[in-house]
Write an enzyme that holds these catalytic residues in place. Sequence first.
Site, PDB file in Angstrom:
ATOM      1  N   GLU A  45       0.763  -1.101   0.012  1.00  0.00           N
ATOM      2  CA  GLU A  45       0.086   0.024   0.000  1.00  0.00           C
ATOM      3  C   GLU A  45       0.782   1.088   0.078  1.00  0.00           C
ATOM      4  O   GLU A  45       1.977   1.326   0.662  1.00  0.00           O
ATOM      5  CB  GLU A  45      -0.974  -0.075   1.222  1.00  0.00           C
ATOM      6  CG  GLU A  45      -1.950   1.089   1.385  1.00  0.00           C
ATOM      7  CD  GLU A  45      -2.998   0.786   2.438  1.00  0.00           C
ATOM      8  OE1 GLU A  45      -3.833   1.716   2.609  1.00  0.00           O
ATOM      9  OE2 GLU A  45      -2.357  -0.013   3.452  1.00  0.00           O
ATOM     10  N   LYS A 114      -9.038   3.322  -2.545  1.00  0.00           N
ATOM     11  CA  LYS A 114      -9.579   2.714  -1.034  1.00  0.00           C
ATOM     12  C   LYS A 114     -10.909   3.059  -0.951  1.00  0.00           C
ATOM     13  O   LYS A 114     -11.228   4.064  -0.668  1.00  0.00           O
ATOM     14  CB  LYS A 114      -8.542   2.829  -0.049  1.00  0.00           C
ATOM     15  CG  LYS A 114      -8.619   1.858   0.941  1.00  0.00           C
ATOM     16  CD  LYS A 114      -7.294   2.197   2.106  1.00  0.00           C
ATOM     17  CE  LYS A 114      -7.432   1.098   3.209  1.00  0.00           C
ATOM     18  NZ  LYS A 114      -6.285   1.122   3.901  1.00  0.00           N
ATOM     19  N   CYS A 175      -5.873  -3.420   2.076  1.00  0.00           N
ATOM     20  CA  CYS A 175      -5.435  -3.543   3.531  1.00  0.00           C
ATOM     21  C   CYS A 175      -6.767  -3.629   4.371  1.00  0.00           C
ATOM     22  O   CYS A 175      -7.265  -4.704   4.645  1.00  0.00           O
ATOM     23  CB  CYS A 175      -4.714  -2.411   3.907  1.00  0.00           C
ATOM     24  SG  CYS A 175      -3.787  -2.605   5.798  1.00  0.00           S
ATOM     25  N   SER A 359      21.207  -0.829  33.876  1.00  0.00           N
ATOM     26  CA  SER A 359      21.079  -0.729  35.495  1.00  0.00           C
ATOM     27  C   SER A 359      21.419  -2.083  36.242  1.00  0.00           C
ATOM     28  O   SER A 359      21.584  -2.236  37.353  1.00  0.00           O
ATOM     29  CB  SER A 359      19.773  -0.175  35.483  1.00  0.00           C
ATOM     30  OG  SER A 359      18.902  -1.220  35.366  1.00  0.00           O
TER      31      SER A 359
END
Length: 712
Positions: A45, A114, A175, A359
């Site tokens: 896309e 789309k 999509c 750490s």
Amino acid sequence: MPHYITLATCSLNQWALDFEGNRDRILQSIKEAKEAKASLRVGPELEISGYGCLDHFLENDTYLHSWEMYASILQNESTHGILLDIGLPIMHKNRRYNCRILSYDGKILLIRPKIFLANDGNYREMRYFTPWLQPQYVEEFVLPRLLQKITGQITVQFGDAVISTLDTCIGAETCEELFTPQAPHIAMALDGVEIVANSSGSHHELRKLNTRMDLITEATTKCGGIYLYSNQKGCDGDRLYYDGCALIVVNGKVLAQGSQFSLKDVEVITATVDLEDVRSYRNMISHGLQSRSTPVYERVHAAIELSPDSKSFDPTIVPTSPREIRYHLPEEEIAFGPACWLWDYVRRCKGSGYFVPLSGGIDSCATSVIVFSMCTLVVKEALEGNEQVIRDAQLVANMPEGWIPETPQELCNKIFHTCYMGTTNSSIETRARSRDLAARIGSYHVDLNMDSVVTALVSLFEVVTGRKPVFKVFGGSQIENLALQNIQARLRMVLAYLFAQLLPWTRGRTNTGGLLVLGSANVDEQLRGYLTKYDCSSADVNPIGGISKTDLISFIKFSINRFDLPILRDFVDATPTAELEPITDTHVQSDEADMGMSYEELSIFGRLRKVNKCGPYSMFIKLLHEWSPRLTPEEIGTKVKRFWWFYAVNRHKQTVSTPSYHAEQYSPDDNRFDLRPFLIDPSFSWARKKIDQVVETLEKNNTSQLDTMTVD
């Protein structure tokens, strides 16, 4: 008689606004598809502009440059002889559309906008684009003059149509349309479309891939047909990692699947299928009956053959056999997704590497192991001859042409820097764990004590105010205790940026990109606000900011054997602690004790809040059923009220939260995924009253039942 056709789809590592780079990757994918003798190539896309342009889609230049790149593709004769499906943004009648163009031999056949836009979660497509919302409707589109000169066409069809070749029919859905209840592929299949191409920009999320794969396979299991799925791959310049996994499915059976995590910028997959298999599969009464009442698509006719008869009599052409879908373990997803995202980030910003304040705790450990995983992937690709990865590694590591890292540790030592910033509140164990992990993964490690800096600040405050704050364990108030912890935490952030900027210089590095500082706050701590604003959670990017503590612990356990790091066992066994308070005979600081809830409970709260969309009262009711009788209603109510209190008072921290890799559905990311006010009444007074009423009622009922049992 069989009608064999070879089809190609791909995953491309496109980058927002990298027009020329995006074009070149498209051209490479077309070349590879043609070398595999494919008749159709489908791409991701918005592949020309890159999917993640965000508000740059509001700029006319984005549309102009997309057309210019598309024109150069059509002009390139090496792209002829194959049906192309290419995604780009297009303006039509002063409206912006998310489109795909299907073309053949330099001629445009159809522009397909789309229909249903993605507009939730991380997606805001309706901010930039207009949905077509007119199924089966087509109108004329006047091509830009640049394209008119190249194609010889003035107008082309624009809308929801399908392509009819001499031997098959091809449709497109984009999509989000796959995820809708009435997906276009259903109507297309009933109207005789045999090949459906899907161009996507779908991001990685832990344990999400099976949802996408199920929808794709079910599409052709129910309707029959060939489904080509193409997806973007990589970091497109934002918090998301697009996870590829291109797919070719026929009648519900997977024939080809691309990788989900990879450093290859171009990955093309192909499969040879028999169109007659689709026609046979659809030979059912229900399919025929429903097809008579389905909408009819306008067909754009193209006098081309995708499955010439010559293929049917060529014994060297072998149809592709079905295969199982490949899924990664969640621990593998954590190892590879953020690692690929980090590599894209550092190479594209031309940085000199990464810096982590190590750490000795599980979070900074997990961040460091992810960087080590990144180095492992880079070395593997480099040794396999990936030229792009080799060039990028040389640039980031500031090494001459011809250098190729042979081990992850060698690369790690060049581009990864760690630092233990200790105080009198730090333990011998955390210092040792940090040192040993750094030695094992090969990072350039610095160990320092910053007590003098902390003392200087406290002394400055005492000189100015005449008051000296002391820790709670020594008789100080809660506000003094918190301020003294925050001083240490914020100084670590300042020191992290100092060392990140200057450490490469001390090592004689000539490139001046500097190191990117990595944050190590997990998603649960960000949700609860268990971090200091502008401490080491403030960084350039955070690879674990969307991952839960429980998943990180599982990842570290997995990494012991996967990366041969036995030192990780010590991190797993250690109690999570901030080490900001003095250690005494009767007091050792603990994260879960400080928070008043466990990390497991935090994950549950997070999912109920975001995924299940629960407020305090709904959350309490759900947990009342799930946690009883292990906890009493009063205990459940107390935990829920405590969570919402701390969530509300700390929400402001999310406004400055370090950009994090998105991996979890309940991420509190304030950028665009989880939009909430940062000034919230922390009491949630009405919800609190309703919870208290339920608790009181249940307690009265329990008391009455006990009284009845006593009388009996």
